[in-house]
Enzyme design. Structure first.
Site, short mmCIF file in Angstrom:
data_model
loop_
_atom_site.label_atom_id
_atom_site.label_comp_id
_atom_site.label_asym_id
_atom_site.label_seq_id
_atom_site.Cartn_x
_atom_site.Cartn_y
_atom_site.Cartn_z
N HIS A 91 0.86 -1.18 0.00
CA HIS A 91 0.00 0.00 0.00
C HIS A 91 0.89 1.23 0.00
O HIS A 91 2.12 1.13 0.09
CB HIS A 91 -0.92 0.00 1.23
N HIS A 93 1.49 5.66 1.05
CA HIS A 93 1.19 6.87 1.80
C HIS A 93 1.64 8.05 0.94
O HIS A 93 2.70 7.98 0.30
CB HIS A 93 1.96 6.88 3.13
N GLU A 104 6.12 8.69 5.28
CA GLU A 104 5.95 8.54 6.73
C GLU A 104 7.32 8.64 7.41
O GLU A 104 7.52 9.47 8.30
CB GLU A 104 5.29 7.20 7.04
N HIS A 117 4.78 0.65 1.16
CA HIS A 117 5.06 -0.39 2.17
C HIS A 117 4.64 -1.75 1.65
O HIS A 117 3.50 -1.91 1.20
CB HIS A 117 4.31 -0.08 3.47
N1 LIG Z 1 1.96 1.41 7.35
S1 LIG Z 1 1.63 -0.07 7.79
O1 LIG Z 1 1.79 -0.20 9.23
O2 LIG Z 1 2.46 -0.98 7.02
C1 LIG Z 1 -0.03 -0.43 7.37
C2 LIG Z 1 -0.89 0.55 6.90
F1 LIG Z 1 -0.51 1.82 6.80
C3 LIG Z 1 -2.17 0.24 6.50
F2 LIG Z 1 -2.98 1.22 6.03
C4 LIG Z 1 -2.64 -1.05 6.57
S2 LIG Z 1 -4.25 -1.40 5.98
O3 LIG Z 1 -4.22 -1.02 4.57
O4 LIG Z 1 -4.58 -2.75 6.25
C5 LIG Z 1 -5.43 -0.34 6.75
C6 LIG Z 1 -5.41 -0.39 8.23
O5 LIG Z 1 -4.74 -1.40 8.81
C7 LIG Z 1 -1.81 -2.05 7.09
N2 LIG Z 1 -2.36 -3.31 7.17
C8 LIG Z 1 -1.77 -4.44 7.82
C9 LIG Z 1 -1.77 -4.34 9.33
C10 LIG Z 1 -3.17 -4.44 9.87
C11 LIG Z 1 -3.75 -5.82 9.56
C12 LIG Z 1 -3.46 -6.28 8.17
C13 LIG Z 1 -4.13 -7.38 7.63
C14 LIG Z 1 -3.87 -7.82 6.33
C15 LIG Z 1 -2.92 -7.15 5.54
C16 LIG Z 1 -2.25 -6.06 6.05
C17 LIG Z 1 -2.48 -5.68 7.37
C18 LIG Z 1 -0.50 -1.73 7.47
F3 LIG Z 1 0.33 -2.68 7.92
ZN LIG Z 2 2.10 1.82 5.45
#
Ligand SMILES: NS(=O)(=O)c1c(F)c(F)c(S(=O)(=O)CCO)c(N[C@H]2CCCc3ccccc32)c1F
Ligand SMILES: [Zn+2]
Length: 263
Positions: A91, A93, A104, A117
């Site tokens: 994903h 930012h 970030e 990320h």
């Molecule tokens: N910046 S970051 O910390 O990497 C980061 C994000 F910024 C981010 F928006 C997401 S999200 O899109 O899932 C929306 C809100 O959790 C994630 N998801 C991860 C962690 C949460 C559970 C999950 C379950 C399945 C796949 C991915 C994820 C995330 F890890």
């Molecule tokens: Zn992220």
């Protein structure tokens, strides 16, 4: 869980009222300040396996209201860490169309235009990411800074579909492609530290690897990313643009950031 956003009453200053870890230790992102860095000659180049997906595989591209995410198959993994970390999703930012500051992590206060990320989970120890997401050794995220520059054909492989996921919870299937092409050419120079998810629930479960070298996308590609998406649902009359979806740098406390490079 409770709703959260990047501004207004549900913004990051209030995340900890519904998500206590967001107010805890080991939070991400952080500012990579020179005095925090420590060179570690034992940090090997990052090695990834099976990132070159075949075009007859399909990936789910979705707007989850917080970011644009691309699902990734778990046969993709990082092989250079103590455990195997299998891919789950990637994903982004970003800032906004006129603010080319949306990363970030920052370097001595410098914010890049955006940040990608690639989220992986410890598949040696946990069956899926949901079981791994709140464990101290659960996740490994690869961070890639994004700068404005040359057009990037790899990003175009899914940027061109973004008009199909303009609204929250919309998703479409897209042909898979070589995910390795989204990463910088050289994976030997990176920042390494223990941190957290940068969104609620902010679990301190992430081994962060942020590559030193940014990738570039063109200004037109960046504008598409920064202006195509809404955080609101399709049927809502009041549209909420999805931009500025980055958390501010958190206190490093007494964390050391290891670096795999000397100069
Ligand atoms: N910046 S970051 O910390 O990497 C980061 C994000 F910024 C981010 F928006 C997401 S999200 O899109 O899932 C929306 C809100 O959790 C994630 N998801 C991860 C962690 C949460 C559970 C999950 C379950 C399945 C796949 C991915 C994820 C995330 F890890
Ligand atoms: Zn992220």
């Amino acid at each position: 869980g409770a709703k959260w956003s990047y501004n207004g009453p549900d913004g990051e200053h209030n995340w900890s009222s519904n998500y206590p870890f967001c107010g805890g230790a080991f939070q991400s992102p952080i500012d990579f300040q020179t005095h925090l860095l420590r060179y570690d000659s034992n940090l090997p180049p990052i090695q990834v396996q099976n990132y070159n997906l075949s075009t007859n595989e399909q990936l789910t591209l979705s707007n989850n209201g917080h970011s644009v995410q691309l699902s990734l198959p778990s046969h993709m993994y990082i092989s250079s860490l103590p455990h195997r970390y299998s891919a789950a999703q990637l994903h982004f930012h970003w800032g906004s169309y006129n603010l080319l500051t949306g990363s970030e992590h920052t370097v001595n206060g410098k914010q890049f235009a955006g940040e990608m990320h690639v989220v992986h989970f410890n598949s040696d120890k946990y069956p899926n990411i949901s079981m791994a997401v709140d464990k101290h050794d659960g996740l490994a995220v690869l961070g890639v800074f994004i700068e404005i520059g040359e057009f990037n054909p790899a990003f175009e492989k899914f940027f061109k579909y973004m008009n199909g996921i303009k609204y929250r919870n919309q998703k479409i299937q897209v042909p898979a492609f070589n995910i390795r092409a989204l990463l910088p050419a050289h994976l030997d120079e990176y920042y390494r530290y223990d941190g957290s998810l940068t969104t609620p629930p902010c679990y301190p479960s992430v081994l962060w690897t942020v590559f030193r070298r940014p990738v570039t996308i063109s200004r037109k590609q960046f504008l598409a990313l920064a202006t195509a998406l809404y955080a609101s649902y399709a049927q809502e009359s009041a549209t909420v643009p999805l931009h500025g979806n980055y958390r501010k740098p958190q206190l490093a406390d007494n964390r050391v950031v290891l670096v795999s490079f000397k100069d």
